[in-house]
Design a protein around this motif. Structure first.
Motif, PDB file in Angstrom:
ATOM      1  N   LEU A  12       0.809  -1.213   0.000  1.00  0.00           N
ATOM      2  CA  LEU A  12       0.000   0.000   0.000  1.00  0.00           C
ATOM      3  C   LEU A  12       0.847   1.269   0.000  1.00  0.00           C
ATOM      4  O   LEU A  12       0.324   2.355  -0.219  1.00  0.00           O
ATOM      5  CB  LEU A  12      -0.945   0.003   1.196  1.00  0.00           C
ATOM      6  CG  LEU A  12      -2.169  -0.904   1.077  1.00  0.00           C
ATOM      7  CD1 LEU A  12      -3.050  -0.778   2.302  1.00  0.00           C
ATOM      8  CD2 LEU A  12      -2.978  -0.596  -0.168  1.00  0.00           C
TER       9      LEU A  12
ATOM     10  N   ALA B 197     -14.468   2.437   3.980  1.00  0.00           N
ATOM     11  CA  ALA B 197     -14.434   1.681   5.229  1.00  0.00           C
ATOM     12  C   ALA B 197     -15.317   2.339   6.284  1.00  0.00           C
ATOM     13  O   ALA B 197     -15.996   1.649   7.066  1.00  0.00           O
ATOM     14  CB  ALA B 197     -13.003   1.562   5.738  1.00  0.00           C
TER      15      ALA B 197
ATOM     16  N   ASP C   4      -3.825   0.101   9.095  1.00  0.00           N
ATOM     17  CA  ASP C   4      -4.239  -0.294  10.440  1.00  0.00           C
ATOM     18  C   ASP C   4      -4.429   0.953  11.285  1.00  0.00           C
ATOM     19  O   ASP C   4      -3.553   1.833  11.313  1.00  0.00           O
ATOM     20  CB  ASP C   4      -3.187  -1.201  11.087  1.00  0.00           C
ATOM     21  CG  ASP C   4      -2.988  -2.494  10.321  1.00  0.00           C
ATOM     22  OD1 ASP C   4      -3.982  -3.184  10.067  1.00  0.00           O
ATOM     23  OD2 ASP C   4      -1.831  -2.801   9.969  1.00  0.00           O
TER      24      ASP C   4
ATOM     25  N   LEU D  20     -11.018  -2.148   6.848  1.00  0.00           N
ATOM     26  CA  LEU D  20      -9.891  -1.664   6.054  1.00  0.00           C
ATOM     27  C   LEU D  20      -9.042  -2.826   5.529  1.00  0.00           C
ATOM     28  O   LEU D  20      -8.966  -3.877   6.158  1.00  0.00           O
ATOM     29  CB  LEU D  20      -9.013  -0.735   6.904  1.00  0.00           C
ATOM     30  CG  LEU D  20      -9.599   0.649   7.199  1.00  0.00           C
ATOM     31  CD1 LEU D  20      -8.829   1.324   8.323  1.00  0.00           C
ATOM     32  CD2 LEU D  20      -9.590   1.514   5.938  1.00  0.00           C
ATOM     33  N   PRO D  21      -8.378  -2.648   4.385  1.00  0.00           N
ATOM     34  CA  PRO D  21      -7.525  -3.708   3.845  1.00  0.00           C
ATOM     35  C   PRO D  21      -6.236  -3.854   4.641  1.00  0.00           C
ATOM     36  O   PRO D  21      -5.824  -2.924   5.349  1.00  0.00           O
ATOM     37  CB  PRO D  21      -7.233  -3.207   2.421  1.00  0.00           C
ATOM     38  CG  PRO D  21      -7.312  -1.725   2.522  1.00  0.00           C
ATOM     39  CD  PRO D  21      -8.413  -1.456   3.518  1.00  0.00           C
ATOM     40  N   PRO D  22      -5.570  -5.023   4.541  1.00  0.00           N
ATOM     41  CA  PRO D  22      -4.277  -5.197   5.206  1.00  0.00           C
ATOM     42  C   PRO D  22      -3.280  -4.126   4.752  1.00  0.00           C
ATOM     43  O   PRO D  22      -3.179  -3.820   3.568  1.00  0.00           O
ATOM     44  CB  PRO D  22      -3.835  -6.593   4.751  1.00  0.00           C
ATOM     45  CG  PRO D  22      -5.102  -7.290   4.390  1.00  0.00           C
ATOM     46  CD  PRO D  22      -5.999  -6.229   3.814  1.00  0.00           C
TER      47      PRO D  22
ATOM     48  N   THR E 276     -10.420   4.670  -0.058  1.00  0.00           N
ATOM     49  CA  THR E 276     -10.526   3.404   0.671  1.00  0.00           C
ATOM     50  C   THR E 276     -10.986   3.652   2.102  1.00  0.00           C
ATOM     51  O   THR E 276     -11.843   2.923   2.640  1.00  0.00           O
ATOM     52  CB  THR E 276      -9.164   2.687   0.672  1.00  0.00           C
ATOM     53  OG1 THR E 276      -8.784   2.394  -0.673  1.00  0.00           O
ATOM     54  CG2 THR E 276      -9.223   1.402   1.471  1.00  0.00           C
TER      55      THR E 276
ATOM     56  N   THR F 238       0.405   3.144  -3.084  1.00  0.00           N
ATOM     57  CA  THR F 238      -0.929   3.674  -3.369  1.00  0.00           C
ATOM     58  C   THR F 238      -0.946   5.183  -3.152  1.00  0.00           C
ATOM     59  O   THR F 238      -0.392   5.690  -2.187  1.00  0.00           O
ATOM     60  CB  THR F 238      -1.967   3.005  -2.443  1.00  0.00           C
ATOM     61  OG1 THR F 238      -1.895   1.588  -2.603  1.00  0.00           O
ATOM     62  CG2 THR F 238      -3.369   3.473  -2.784  1.00  0.00           C
TER      63      THR F 238
END
Length: 241
Positions: A14, A29, A92, A87-89, A25, A17
């Motif tokens: 990420l 979420a 966090d 949320l994606p890995p 994103t 990104t």
């Protein structure tokens, strides 16, 4: 209306990104987590989400910040759990606090960066850093959408020191036997912004230091500089309220 301040990470793939995609994103979420968002007024209402000092594309971060406004009171602990589920890995949520006045942006004037340079001996890196710190001015060129721009990197760098990497600290299991210099540096958030790649270009200018492979940069912290060159946690003031 309640305002919450969040610290989150940007890890792994990420880091490549863009901030715009990270923001989209995050907002998706928030919707999936059922957060009662506050929205702006006008013809095209949008959720009241305020981003603070986003890291450049291509670098990781352990300390990104965002402010979120909600119309109903939310438990920060429950919100953290819900967002981590949505949320994606790699993204966090590390911390959430309720805002208690003040401007979060004004609590941040510097970042601490960890820059790993595979293939560079720590001693070689240390010599380059010493040459950089001894200079009053180190100008580098940056390519922008409007062409090349010259910036002076040296005034923005508060501190820089070198740490060796242990032999078992390879990246993704590869290259564990090769040397790796690790640069820890605190950089003021000035205009124009001085990024990790600008610091590396400055080392090339003063010492012809050119890593054989791309360096890996991670923002470790953001905050206001204290009297000793350290950073004060920007959320600490809210915790103490």
């Amino acid at each position: 209306m309640q305002k919450l301040r969040l610290r989150y990470t940007k890890r792994g793939r990420l880091r490549f990104t863009s901030h715009r995609d990270i923001a989209r994103t995050f907002e998706r979420a928030l919707r999936r987590a059922g957060v009662p968002m506050a929205y702006s007024q006008g013809f095209s209402p949008h959720p009241k989400v305020s981003w603070v000092g986003a890291a450049p594309t291509g670098v990781a971060s352990e300390a990104e910040y965002v402010e979120v406004s909600v119309v109903e009171r939310v438990d920060p602990v429950a919100l953290k759990a819900a967002l981590d589920e949505a949320l994606p890995p790699g993204i966090d949520v590390v911390d959430i606090v309720q805002a208690h006045g003040g401007n979060l942006t004004e609590r941040i004037d510097a970042s601490e960066w960890r820059i790993e340079l595979d293939g560079i001996e720590p001693d070689e890196l240390a010599k380059a850093v010493s040459a950089f710190l001894a200079a009053e001015s180190v100008e580098v060129e940056r390519l922008t959408k409007d062409g090349k721009r010259t910036i002076d990197v040296r005034p923005a760098v508060v501190s820089a020191l070198v740490e060796p990497r242990s032999s078992d600290a390879g990246h993704d299991g590869a290259g564990m036997s090769q040397p790796c210099g690790i640069l820890m540096t605190v950089v003021r958030q000035v205009t124009p912004t001085v990024r990790p790649d600008d610091v590396l270009n400055a080392l090339r200018v003063v010492a012809d230091l050119v890593p054989p492979v791309p360096a890996r940069a991670t923002r470790m912290a953001q905050g206001r500089l204290d009297g000793e060159g350290g950073l004060v946690d920007p959320l600490q003031q809210d915790r103490e309220f």
